[in-house]
Write a protein that holds these residues in place. Structure first.
Motif, PDB file in Angstrom:
ATOM      1  N   LEU A 381      45.657  36.004 120.758  1.00 59.09           N
ATOM      2  CA  LEU A 381      44.371  36.706 120.657  1.00 59.09           C
ATOM      3  C   LEU A 381      43.254  35.914 121.329  1.00 59.09           C
ATOM      4  O   LEU A 381      43.249  34.684 121.334  1.00 59.09           O
ATOM      5  N   ILE A 385      38.760  40.849 125.848  1.00 54.67           N
ATOM      6  CA  ILE A 385      39.804  41.870 125.895  1.00 54.67           C
ATOM      7  C   ILE A 385      40.617  41.814 127.187  1.00 54.67           C
ATOM      8  O   ILE A 385      41.794  42.137 127.200  1.00 54.67           O
ATOM      9  N   VAL A 388      43.538  39.515 126.745  1.00 55.00           N
ATOM     10  CA  VAL A 388      44.584  40.085 125.899  1.00 55.00           C
ATOM     11  C   VAL A 388      45.361  41.136 126.698  1.00 55.00           C
ATOM     12  O   VAL A 388      46.596  41.172 126.680  1.00 55.00           O
ATOM     13  N   ALA A 389      44.637  41.959 127.454  1.00 55.15           N
ATOM     14  CA  ALA A 389      45.298  42.960 128.294  1.00 55.15           C
ATOM     15  C   ALA A 389      46.177  42.273 129.339  1.00 55.15           C
ATOM     16  O   ALA A 389      47.240  42.781 129.706  1.00 55.15           O
TER      17      ALA A 389
ATOM     18  N   PHE B  10      41.711  41.754 115.972  1.00 54.94           N
ATOM     19  CA  PHE B  10      42.557  42.664 116.755  1.00 54.94           C
ATOM     20  C   PHE B  10      42.802  43.944 115.962  1.00 54.94           C
ATOM     21  O   PHE B  10      43.154  43.893 114.786  1.00 54.94           O
ATOM     22  N   ALA B  38      35.320  46.120 121.924  1.00 54.52           N
ATOM     23  CA  ALA B  38      35.844  46.302 123.273  1.00 54.52           C
ATOM     24  C   ALA B  38      37.213  46.919 123.102  1.00 54.52           C
ATOM     25  O   ALA B  38      37.959  46.525 122.214  1.00 54.52           O
ATOM     26  N   ASP B  39      37.537  47.921 123.892  1.00 52.67           N
ATOM     27  CA  ASP B  39      38.876  48.483 123.709  1.00 52.67           C
ATOM     28  C   ASP B  39      39.542  48.970 124.975  1.00 52.67           C
ATOM     29  O   ASP B  39      38.904  49.206 125.991  1.00 52.67           O
ATOM     30  N   THR B  40      40.853  49.066 124.912  1.00 48.15           N
ATOM     31  CA  THR B  40      41.657  49.693 125.949  1.00 48.15           C
ATOM     32  C   THR B  40      42.202  50.954 125.303  1.00 48.15           C
ATOM     33  O   THR B  40      41.796  51.298 124.197  1.00 48.15           O
ATOM     34  N   PHE B  43      44.542  49.306 122.214  1.00 49.49           N
ATOM     35  CA  PHE B  43      44.036  48.400 121.179  1.00 49.49           C
ATOM     36  C   PHE B  43      42.593  48.028 121.451  1.00 49.49           C
ATOM     37  O   PHE B  43      42.060  48.312 122.527  1.00 49.49           O
ATOM     38  N   ILE B  45      39.257  45.030 120.346  1.00 48.31           N
ATOM     39  CA  ILE B  45      38.872  43.790 119.693  1.00 48.31           C
ATOM     40  C   ILE B  45      37.482  44.003 119.101  1.00 48.31           C
ATOM     41  O   ILE B  45      36.555  44.378 119.804  1.00 48.31           O
ATOM     42  N   ARG B  47      34.327  42.462 117.533  1.00 48.17           N
ATOM     43  CA  ARG B  47      33.668  41.156 117.425  1.00 48.17           C
ATOM     44  C   ARG B  47      32.495  41.290 116.472  1.00 48.17           C
ATOM     45  O   ARG B  47      31.774  42.278 116.515  1.00 48.17           O
ATOM     46  N   VAL B  66      44.622  39.827 112.447  1.00 49.12           N
ATOM     47  CA  VAL B  66      44.654  38.636 113.290  1.00 49.12           C
ATOM     48  C   VAL B  66      43.214  38.357 113.713  1.00 49.12           C
ATOM     49  O   VAL B  66      42.534  39.236 114.232  1.00 49.12           O
ATOM     50  N   VAL B  67      42.762  37.152 113.443  1.00 53.38           N
ATOM     51  CA  VAL B  67      41.354  36.822 113.641  1.00 53.38           C
ATOM     52  C   VAL B  67      41.238  35.576 114.508  1.00 53.38           C
ATOM     53  O   VAL B  67      41.983  34.615 114.331  1.00 53.38           O
ATOM     54  N   LYS B  68      40.293  35.610 115.413  1.00 54.39           N
ATOM     55  CA  LYS B  68      40.029  34.426 116.222  1.00 54.39           C
ATOM     56  C   LYS B  68      38.549  34.092 116.072  1.00 54.39           C
ATOM     57  O   LYS B  68      37.715  34.979 116.053  1.00 54.39           O
TER      58      LYS B  68
END
Ligand SMILES: [Zn+2]
Lengths: 435, 144
Positions: A381, A385, A388-389, B10, B38-40, B43, B45, B47, B66-68
Motif C-alpha cells: 500500500l 494511487i 498501487v496501480a 485501501f 483517489a480511485d481507479t 479500488f 485509497i 486519505r 490496510v492502513v498506511k
C-alpha cells in the motif's frame, strides 16, 4: 565429493538395467503371490508375473494410487506377514486421511543406504556430525535421515524439530557439519542464527532439505544465511521416505536410487508412458521392498527425468525438481498453470511475505478466464494511487511472462479470500467442463 | 516542526466501504478534519487527517483495513480569490513539487487549510521556513 556405494551409483546403464529387470521380475512375482489386491488387478488385466520379460513390460502392470492406500488401510497392501514388519510410518496428507507404510528389517536397511548416499553426496562421512532436525515419529523425515547418518557412521544428533535456541546451541557446541530438516525450518534457523549473531561459531558445511516444496530462491537464501551448500532430497512415505532420490554437488536434479525404485514418466491423463526427457507424472515401482511394495505408484508429482550422465560421475537418472502436482495443475487455454508459479510471482512483489491470494478460473464465450485476486498488504500500500496501480500492472506483466498467459489481477481487501480450516482456498474453478 | 500524519486506507470499489471506514473511526470517537479519495475502477485509497492518527490507524487495522501512515504538511491559505494559487506558486518557486493536495473541511484562524503531499516533507519544511508561507503545526491541525 564422496560416494557411499560407487559400484551402484556409477554402474553402466546396461548393467543397471540387467539388475533392475532381475529385481522387477522377482518383485512382481512376490507381490502377485502375497498381495491379493495386486493379484486381482493383474488377473483382471490378464497379466502374469512371467509376462514381465523386459523393463518395458512394466507398462502392462496396473497403477497404484494414493486412494488405494486409503482404501486398503491399514494392512491390505502389505506383502510381508506382520511378524516381519518392524516399523510403521504414516502420512496424513492434506485431506487428513491417514495412510501407513510397513517396513521389514531389510526395507529399513535399504532405506538407510539411500540416505547414506545422500549424506555422502553432501560431503558427509564417519567424521561428520549430522544434526537431524526433522520431526521424529510417524513422519519419515526424522528416522529416515537418522538411519542414513548412522549408516554412514556419522555422529548423529537426533534433535528432532522445535526448541530452536537449543538446536542452535547444540549445533555450535557439538560442531554439527550437516543439518537435515525441512527447507522452511532451515530458513527459520538461518534467520535466528543471524539475529543471535552466532553464524561464525557454526561448523556447518552442508544441509539436506526436503519433505516440502521449495524454490531456488529459498535455496540461495538458506545457503547464504547458514553459509552452507543446500542439497535437495526427495522421497515419499508410500515408496520409502527421504532418499528415494538425492542431489549431488552439481545441484542439477536428484539422482534416483534406481537399483531400488524404477521410475517412469507418464501422461497423467492418458496414463501412457512418455519417452525419456518428457515432462509428466512421476511413477515409481519398488524393486526390493518386502513390507509394502508398490507397483507403478502414481506420485502426482510432475517432473522430467534426465538420463544424461552427470558431471559427478553418477549414472543414476536425475529427476528434476517437481514443477507441481497433478492435483494442483490447471489447464487454462491449453496452458499448464500451477498455483505455485503464481505464488512465486507474488512473493517477489510485496517484500518477503507472500500475499494471500486466490485464483479464479472461469469460462466466457468458450474461452478460459484467469483472475488472480491478491489481498492488499501494508507493504504494497501507498498513499499514492498510481504506485498501487503500478503494482497491479507489474503483477499482470510478470504473470504473463511466467505463465505465458494473460490474467486479470484484482487487489482486494484483506480477509476477502475465503479460508477453510485456517487454510486459504487457493483455486476456484468455475468451469463446468464435464457437464 | 513535526509532520502531520495522514492515514491512507485501501478500499475495494464496492458500495458501503467508505461509510464503513467513517463508522469505524467515528465509533472510536475520532474526528476527521480532512478527507480525500483517489480511485481507479477497481479500488480506491481514502486519505484522511484525524485528531488521533495512531488510535485511528489501530482501530482501522483491528477492523481488517490496510492502513498506511504518511507524513504530509499543512499550509494556511488566505481565504481570498487567488489565495491558493499564490501559495502553490511559492512552493513551485522553492523547488518543491506537489504530489497531491486537498482542503480541510473546517478553517483555522489563520485562514483556509490545505494538506500538501510533497516528495520530501523534511526538505520542504526546511526550505519553506525562509518563505512567507504559513505552515500549520500538527497540534493545531489535530485540534480542528
Ligand atoms: Zn550428479
Amino acid at each position: 565429493m564422496g560416494m557411499y556405494q560407487p559400484e551402484i551409483e556409477t554402474m553402466e546403464r546396461s548393467e543397471l538395467e540387467k539388475l533392475q529387470l532381475e529385481r522387477l521380475q522377482k518383485q512382481v512375482k512376490y507381490v502377485y503371490e502375497n498381495v491379493k489386491v495386486y493379484r486381482e488387478r493383474m488377473d483382471k488385466k490378464g497379466v502374469k508375473p512371467e509376462d514381465i520379460k523386459t523393463l518395458k513390460d512394466i507398462a502392462k502392470l496396473p497403477f497404484t494410487t494414493k486412494q488405494d492406500l486409503r482404501d486398503y488401510y491399514p494392512f491390505e497392501l502389505f506383502a510381508a506377514p506382520k511378524k516381519d514388519i518392524v516399523r510403521i510410518h504414516a502420512s496424513s496428507g492434506t485431506t487428513g486421511r491417514q495412510i501407513v507404510a510397513g517396513y521389514t528389517r531389510n526395507d529399513l536397511d535399504m532405506w538407510a543406504d539411500c540416505m547414506a548416499r545422500q549424506i555422502a553426496a553432501a560431503g558427509g562421512d564417519e567424521n561428520s556430525v549430522v544434526q537431524v532436525s526433522y520431526g521424529y515419529g510417524l513422519f519419515t523425515g526424522g528416522l529416515g535421515a537418522h538411519g542414513g547418518a548412522e549408516r554412514i557412521g556419522a555422529m548423529t544428533v537426533p534433535t528432532s524439530s522445535g526448541n530452536t535456541e537449543r538446536q542452535i546451541r547444540l549445533m555450535i557446541e557439538l560442531g554439527a557439519t550437516h543439518l537435515c530438516c525441512t527447507p522452511s525450518y532451515a530458513m527459520y534457523l538461518g534467520e535466528t542464527i543471524n539475529e543471535m549473531g552466532v553464524k561464525d561459531q557454526l561448523s556447518l558445511k552442508a544441509g539436506i532439505f526436503g519433505a516440502e516444496p521449495w524454490t531456488e530462491d529459498m535455496r540461495h537464501q538458506i545457503e547464504e544465511s547458514l553459509g552452507i551448500k543446500a542439497y535437495d532430497v526427495y522421497g515419499l512415505t508410500e515408496i520409502t521416505g527421504p532418499g528415494v532420490s538425492y542431489e549431488c554437488h552439481v545441484q542439477g536434479g536428484m539422482h534416483v536410487c534406481e537399483d531400488m525404485f524404477l521410475p517412469e514418466i507418464i501422461d497423467p491423463d492418458t496414463e501412457e508412458v512418455l519417452p525419456p526427457g518428457s515432462f509428466g507424472e512421476l511413477v515409481f515401482t519398488t524393486l526390493t521392498k518386502e513390507g509394502m511394495p508398490m507397483m507403478r505408484y502414481r506420485t502426482r508429482d510432475l517432473c522430467v527425468l534426465d538420463y544424461e550422465k552427470c558431471e559427478c560421475g553418477r549414472t543414476l537418472v536425475r529427476m528434476k525438481k517437481p514443477a507441481g502436482r497433478t492435483d494442483d495443475m490447471l489447464i487454462i487455454r491449453g496452458v499448464n498453470v500451477f498455483p505455485s508459479q503464481i505464488e512465486e510471482v507474488l512473493l517477489k512483489m510485496g517484500g518477503d511475505i507472500t500475499p494471500n491470494y486466490q485464483i479464479i478460473v472461469g469460462r466466457e464465450n468458450n474461452t478460459d478466464t484467469l483472475e488472480v485476486q491478491v489481498e492488499m498488504s501494508e507493504s504494497m500500500l501507498s498513499d499514492d494511487i498510481k504506485s498501487v496501480a503500478a503494482i497491479e500492472k507489474k503483477i499482470v506483466s510478470k504473470l504473463r511472462s511466467t505463465l505465458g498467459l494473460g490474467a486479470v489481477v484484482k487487489l482486494v481487501e484483506p480477509k476477502t479470500i475465503t479460508r477453510s480450516e485456517g487454510k486459504a482456498k487457493r483455486v476456484i474453478d468455475n468451469r463446468k467442463l464435464h457437464d | 516542526m513535526q509532520f502531520i500524519k495522514q492515514l491512507s486506507v485501501f478500499v475495494e470499489n464496492k458500495s458501503g466501504r467508505l461509510s464503513d471506514i467513517l463508522t469505524t473511526v467515528g465509533n472510536a470517537d475520532i474526528d476527521i478534519s480532512a478527507l480525500s479519495i483517489a480511485d481507479t475502477t477497481d479500488f480506491g485509497i481514502v486519505r484522511m487527517i484525524v485528531n488521533n492518527p495512531e488510535q485511528a490507524a489501530s482501530v482501522l487495522r483491528e477492523n481488517g483495513f490496510v492502513v498506511k501512515v504518511t507524513d504530509v504538511i499543512a499550509l494556511a491559505v488566505a481565504d481570498i480569490p487567488g489565495g491558493l494559487a499564490k501559495e502553490v506558486e511559492k512552493l513551485k518557486n522553492a523547488g518543491i513539487s506537489i504530489e497531491y493536495m486537498y482542503a480541510f473541511i473546517g478553517k483555522s484562524d489563520k485562514g483556509a487549510l490545505v494538506i500538501v503531499r510533497v516528495e520530501d516533507p523534511e526538505k520542504a519544511i526546511e526550505v519553506l521556513k525562509g518563505e512567507s508561507v504559513t505552515l500549520v503545526s500538527p497540534e493545531e491541525v489535530y485540534r480542528l
